[in-house]
Design a protein around this motif. Sequence first.
Motif, PDB file in Angstrom:
ATOM      1  N   ARG A  57       0.839  -1.209   0.000  1.00 54.81           N
ATOM      2  CA  ARG A  57       0.000   0.000   0.000  1.00 54.81           C
ATOM      3  C   ARG A  57       0.867   1.251   0.000  1.00 54.81           C
ATOM      4  O   ARG A  57       0.546   2.237  -0.672  1.00 54.81           O
ATOM      5  CB  ARG A  57      -0.945   0.002   1.200  1.00 54.81           C
ATOM      6  CG  ARG A  57      -2.077  -1.021   1.107  1.00 54.81           C
ATOM      7  CD  ARG A  57      -3.239  -0.625   1.994  1.00 54.81           C
ATOM      8  NE  ARG A  57      -2.839  -0.371   3.365  1.00 54.81           N
ATOM      9  CZ  ARG A  57      -2.796  -1.284   4.337  1.00 54.81           C
ATOM     10  NH1 ARG A  57      -3.124  -2.533   4.067  1.00 54.81           N
ATOM     11  NH2 ARG A  57      -2.428  -0.970   5.551  1.00 54.81           N
ATOM     12  N   ILE A  58       1.964   1.220   0.750  1.00 56.83           N
ATOM     13  CA  ILE A  58       2.878   2.364   0.763  1.00 56.83           C
ATOM     14  C   ILE A  58       3.441   2.601  -0.627  1.00 56.83           C
ATOM     15  O   ILE A  58       3.512   3.735  -1.120  1.00 56.83           O
ATOM     16  CB  ILE A  58       4.009   2.132   1.787  1.00 56.83           C
ATOM     17  CG1 ILE A  58       3.451   2.165   3.217  1.00 56.83           C
ATOM     18  CG2 ILE A  58       5.106   3.189   1.621  1.00 56.83           C
ATOM     19  CD1 ILE A  58       4.455   1.761   4.277  1.00 56.83           C
ATOM     20  N   ARG A  59       3.841   1.528  -1.285  1.00 55.08           N
ATOM     21  CA  ARG A  59       4.384   1.645  -2.643  1.00 55.08           C
ATOM     22  C   ARG A  59       3.353   2.238  -3.599  1.00 55.08           C
ATOM     23  O   ARG A  59       3.648   3.179  -4.357  1.00 55.08           O
ATOM     24  CB  ARG A  59       4.829   0.270  -3.136  1.00 55.08           C
ATOM     25  CG  ARG A  59       5.331   0.270  -4.587  1.00 55.08           C
ATOM     26  CD  ARG A  59       5.772  -1.125  -5.008  1.00 55.08           C
ATOM     27  NE  ARG A  59       4.658  -2.056  -5.133  1.00 55.08           N
ATOM     28  CZ  ARG A  59       3.937  -2.240  -6.225  1.00 55.08           C
ATOM     29  NH1 ARG A  59       4.174  -1.523  -7.307  1.00 55.08           N
ATOM     30  NH2 ARG A  59       2.961  -3.136  -6.257  1.00 55.08           N
ATOM     31  N   LEU A  60       2.139   1.715  -3.563  1.00 53.57           N
ATOM     32  CA  LEU A  60       1.115   2.180  -4.502  1.00 53.57           C
ATOM     33  C   LEU A  60       0.654   3.594  -4.169  1.00 53.57           C
ATOM     34  O   LEU A  60       0.359   4.387  -5.069  1.00 53.57           O
ATOM     35  CB  LEU A  60      -0.071   1.208  -4.497  1.00 53.57           C
ATOM     36  CG  LEU A  60       0.262  -0.199  -5.017  1.00 53.57           C
ATOM     37  CD1 LEU A  60      -0.926  -1.134  -4.829  1.00 53.57           C
ATOM     38  CD2 LEU A  60       0.683  -0.152  -6.480  1.00 53.57           C
ATOM     39  N   ARG A  61       0.621   3.919  -2.896  1.00 53.24           N
ATOM     40  CA  ARG A  61       0.258   5.293  -2.518  1.00 53.24           C
ATOM     41  C   ARG A  61       1.293   6.271  -3.072  1.00 53.24           C
ATOM     42  O   ARG A  61       0.941   7.363  -3.544  1.00 53.24           O
ATOM     43  CB  ARG A  61       0.148   5.418  -1.000  1.00 53.24           C
ATOM     44  CG  ARG A  61      -0.316   6.802  -0.535  1.00 53.24           C
ATOM     45  CD  ARG A  61      -0.492   6.836   0.979  1.00 53.24           C
ATOM     46  NE  ARG A  61      -1.598   5.991   1.384  1.00 53.24           N
ATOM     47  CZ  ARG A  61      -2.875   6.361   1.376  1.00 53.24           C
ATOM     48  NH1 ARG A  61      -3.210   7.576   0.952  1.00 53.24           N
ATOM     49  NH2 ARG A  61      -3.818   5.546   1.786  1.00 53.24           N
ATOM     50  N   SER A  62       2.564   5.895  -2.994  1.00 51.12           N
ATOM     51  CA  SER A  62       3.602   6.784  -3.531  1.00 51.12           C
ATOM     52  C   SER A  62       3.430   6.964  -5.037  1.00 51.12           C
ATOM     53  O   SER A  62       3.669   8.056  -5.573  1.00 51.12           O
ATOM     54  CB  SER A  62       4.997   6.236  -3.211  1.00 51.12           C
ATOM     55  OG  SER A  62       5.289   5.084  -3.977  1.00 51.12           O
ATOM     56  N   TRP A  63       3.007   5.920  -5.723  1.00 48.70           N
ATOM     57  CA  TRP A  63       2.746   6.047  -7.158  1.00 48.70           C
ATOM     58  C   TRP A  63       1.619   7.047  -7.421  1.00 48.70           C
ATOM     59  O   TRP A  63       1.706   7.863  -8.338  1.00 48.70           O
ATOM     60  CB  TRP A  63       2.379   4.681  -7.744  1.00 48.70           C
ATOM     61  CG  TRP A  63       3.528   3.758  -7.968  1.00 48.70           C
ATOM     62  CD1 TRP A  63       4.787   3.868  -7.427  1.00 48.70           C
ATOM     63  CD2 TRP A  63       3.541   2.590  -8.785  1.00 48.70           C
ATOM     64  NE1 TRP A  63       5.572   2.837  -7.843  1.00 48.70           N
ATOM     65  CE2 TRP A  63       4.840   2.029  -8.689  1.00 48.70           C
ATOM     66  CE3 TRP A  63       2.595   1.947  -9.571  1.00 48.70           C
ATOM     67  CZ2 TRP A  63       5.193   0.867  -9.355  1.00 48.70           C
ATOM     68  CZ3 TRP A  63       2.946   0.789 -10.240  1.00 48.70           C
ATOM     69  CH2 TRP A  63       4.239   0.257 -10.149  1.00 48.70           C
ATOM     70  N   ALA A  71      -1.045   3.485 -13.303  1.00 50.95           N
ATOM     71  CA  ALA A  71      -0.171   2.318 -13.199  1.00 50.95           C
ATOM     72  C   ALA A  71      -0.423   1.546 -11.907  1.00 50.95           C
ATOM     73  O   ALA A  71      -0.116   0.356 -11.820  1.00 50.95           O
ATOM     74  CB  ALA A  71       1.289   2.757 -13.268  1.00 50.95           C
ATOM     75  N   ALA A  72      -0.990   2.201 -10.896  1.00 52.34           N
ATOM     76  CA  ALA A  72      -1.261   1.535  -9.619  1.00 52.34           C
ATOM     77  C   ALA A  72      -2.527   0.680  -9.670  1.00 52.34           C
ATOM     78  O   ALA A  72      -2.666  -0.272  -8.891  1.00 52.34           O
ATOM     79  CB  ALA A  72      -1.387   2.582  -8.505  1.00 52.34           C
ATOM     80  N   LEU A  73      -3.451   1.008 -10.575  1.00 49.03           N
ATOM     81  CA  LEU A  73      -4.749   0.323 -10.589  1.00 49.03           C
ATOM     82  C   LEU A  73      -4.668  -1.187 -10.811  1.00 49.03           C
ATOM     83  O   LEU A  73      -5.366  -1.940 -10.115  1.00 49.03           O
ATOM     84  CB  LEU A  73      -5.657   0.951 -11.636  1.00 49.03           C
ATOM     85  CG  LEU A  73      -6.480   2.153 -11.175  1.00 49.03           C
ATOM     86  CD1 LEU A  73      -7.339   2.661 -12.321  1.00 49.03           C
ATOM     87  CD2 LEU A  73      -7.369   1.803  -9.984  1.00 49.03           C
ATOM     88  N   LEU A  91     -10.101   1.861  -0.047  1.00 52.13           N
ATOM     89  CA  LEU A  91      -9.890   3.295   0.116  1.00 52.13           C
ATOM     90  C   LEU A  91      -8.761   3.797  -0.783  1.00 52.13           C
ATOM     91  O   LEU A  91      -8.865   4.871  -1.384  1.00 52.13           O
ATOM     92  CB  LEU A  91      -9.589   3.607   1.585  1.00 52.13           C
ATOM     93  CG  LEU A  91     -10.728   3.335   2.565  1.00 52.13           C
ATOM     94  CD1 LEU A  91     -10.266   3.556   3.994  1.00 52.13           C
ATOM     95  CD2 LEU A  91     -11.939   4.209   2.262  1.00 52.13           C
ATOM     96  N   LEU A  92      -7.699   3.005  -0.882  1.00 46.30           N
ATOM     97  CA  LEU A  92      -6.593   3.408  -1.735  1.00 46.30           C
ATOM     98  C   LEU A  92      -7.002   3.403  -3.208  1.00 46.30           C
ATOM     99  O   LEU A  92      -6.603   4.269  -3.989  1.00 46.30           O
ATOM    100  CB  LEU A  92      -5.398   2.473  -1.510  1.00 46.30           C
ATOM    101  CG  LEU A  92      -4.066   2.922  -2.124  1.00 46.30           C
ATOM    102  CD1 LEU A  92      -3.677   4.315  -1.636  1.00 46.30           C
ATOM    103  CD2 LEU A  92      -2.967   1.923  -1.795  1.00 46.30           C
ATOM    104  N   LYS A  93      -7.827   2.440  -3.582  1.00 41.99           N
ATOM    105  CA  LYS A  93      -8.342   2.438  -4.954  1.00 41.99           C
ATOM    106  C   LYS A  93      -9.219   3.668  -5.187  1.00 41.99           C
ATOM    107  O   LYS A  93      -9.194   4.277  -6.262  1.00 41.99           O
ATOM    108  CB  LYS A  93      -9.147   1.164  -5.218  1.00 41.99           C
ATOM    109  CG  LYS A  93      -9.644   1.078  -6.661  1.00 41.99           C
ATOM    110  CD  LYS A  93     -10.382  -0.230  -6.942  1.00 41.99           C
ATOM    111  CE  LYS A  93     -10.902  -0.270  -8.374  1.00 41.99           C
ATOM    112  NZ  LYS A  93     -11.629  -1.528  -8.689  1.00 41.99           N
ATOM    113  N   GLY A  94      -9.975   4.067  -4.179  1.00 42.38           N
ATOM    114  CA  GLY A  94     -10.756   5.299  -4.294  1.00 42.38           C
ATOM    115  C   GLY A  94      -9.872   6.501  -4.560  1.00 42.38           C
ATOM    116  O   GLY A  94     -10.205   7.368  -5.381  1.00 42.38           O
ATOM    117  N   ALA A  99      -7.880  10.480  -8.432  1.00 39.36           N
ATOM    118  CA  ALA A  99      -6.793  11.150  -9.153  1.00 39.36           C
ATOM    119  C   ALA A  99      -7.011  11.105 -10.659  1.00 39.36           C
ATOM    120  O   ALA A  99      -6.610  12.012 -11.381  1.00 39.36           O
ATOM    121  CB  ALA A  99      -5.456  10.499  -8.799  1.00 39.36           C
ATOM    122  N   LEU A 100      -7.673  10.054 -11.126  1.00 42.71           N
ATOM    123  CA  LEU A 100      -7.960   9.902 -12.550  1.00 42.71           C
ATOM    124  C   LEU A 100      -9.290  10.534 -12.951  1.00 42.71           C
ATOM    125  O   LEU A 100      -9.726  10.409 -14.092  1.00 42.71           O
ATOM    126  CB  LEU A 100      -7.966   8.414 -12.919  1.00 42.71           C
ATOM    127  CG  LEU A 100      -6.627   7.693 -12.739  1.00 42.71           C
ATOM    128  CD1 LEU A 100      -6.797   6.193 -12.900  1.00 42.71           C
ATOM    129  CD2 LEU A 100      -5.611   8.221 -13.730  1.00 42.71           C
TER     130      LEU A 100
END
Length: 358
Positions: A57-63, A71-73, A91-94, A99-100
């Motif tokens: 999650r930390i990695r994808l949040r940084s993306w 690219a995170a989706l 929540l992170l997908k939200g 952002a998109l």
Amino acid sequence: MGALPAPPEGIDMFITLRISTVVLIFLGINSAFSHAMQDETSVEKPSIQLEELPKERIRLRSWIIEGRAIAALPDLNSYLALFPENGALHLLKGEALYALERFEDSASSFSRGVELDPGKLGELFNYGRCLQSLDRYEEALEVFLSMQSRSDTSLQVRGYFGEGLSRQSLGNIEEAKRLYQKALTLNPSFDRARYRLALILLDDSPDEALSMLNRVHISDPLHHGGAYNKALALRNLQRMDDAQKALARYQQILAGRSRIALLKERWAMTPNETSILLELGRVYRSLGVTGESLRWFARAGGLAPNDPEPAIETLRTLILAQRRAEALQLVQRLKSTPLYAAAKDQIEDLLKPPTEEE
């Protein structure tokens, strides 16, 4: 010159990335785009353990913060296929979908995440902003009021600010003004509230609005709404020459931001292509944003440690920013590396004092 509508607030963590399918096709990366936007039911299931999710999650949040939400989706969809009841992933997908600017999908992901983890409601500024983008202002108010009840001052500030946005959209300008002022009282450096307050004051108190917009511009030199409305405030003060200069700066910012958006769309798909990173650094430098320019050159240097170009561009940027002492320190460090021999002539040219004509 008419008033510029306030631009949409970006992703709360950093910046909104606008994705255009037409642009992506034009850039020859539509296949990657299609892969990133694949149907959730067709994703491959990676081998990952539950205890590894926090790191992922930390990695994808940084993306997402960097503007690589698209690219995170695929990874988010894959992990959700394995862990469909994990609220943090929803929540992170939200956040990624917000952002998109896929607001309907984003609201659904946020809603599911809050359903699984109700305690997160008061931490989700972008959930409220997403609901506002869908004209669901009353639902957004629930999110922002929940934020105001938290002990964390930063959450309270964004809660008051978010409520102000909703009240203003519902036509209650005076209440919105009070809420923006409340946010600024709690955090005097919260320029998002300062900008919105400046827009309210633009016609009746242009001096005060101009002062606020100048502060916004100092903290965010590429704030295009701030640049345009600064020109409008100067016009209202009958400072026509200054207004024309401010308008020219606005047009420069607009063109620069457009170029940056295109480059970041390419970078999201090909993050290791140093030519994109170097061009991003050059664009930021042309706009006078030295810190951001240096960051992109450093990133390029990290990807291509044997390429002298990132070091040369860094040196050029420091000299143009009149940071000669730092430039000389960089040269001293380069002298102990093979890069110096490869770029000696260019480095010496850059260090020459400017001629009188220059």
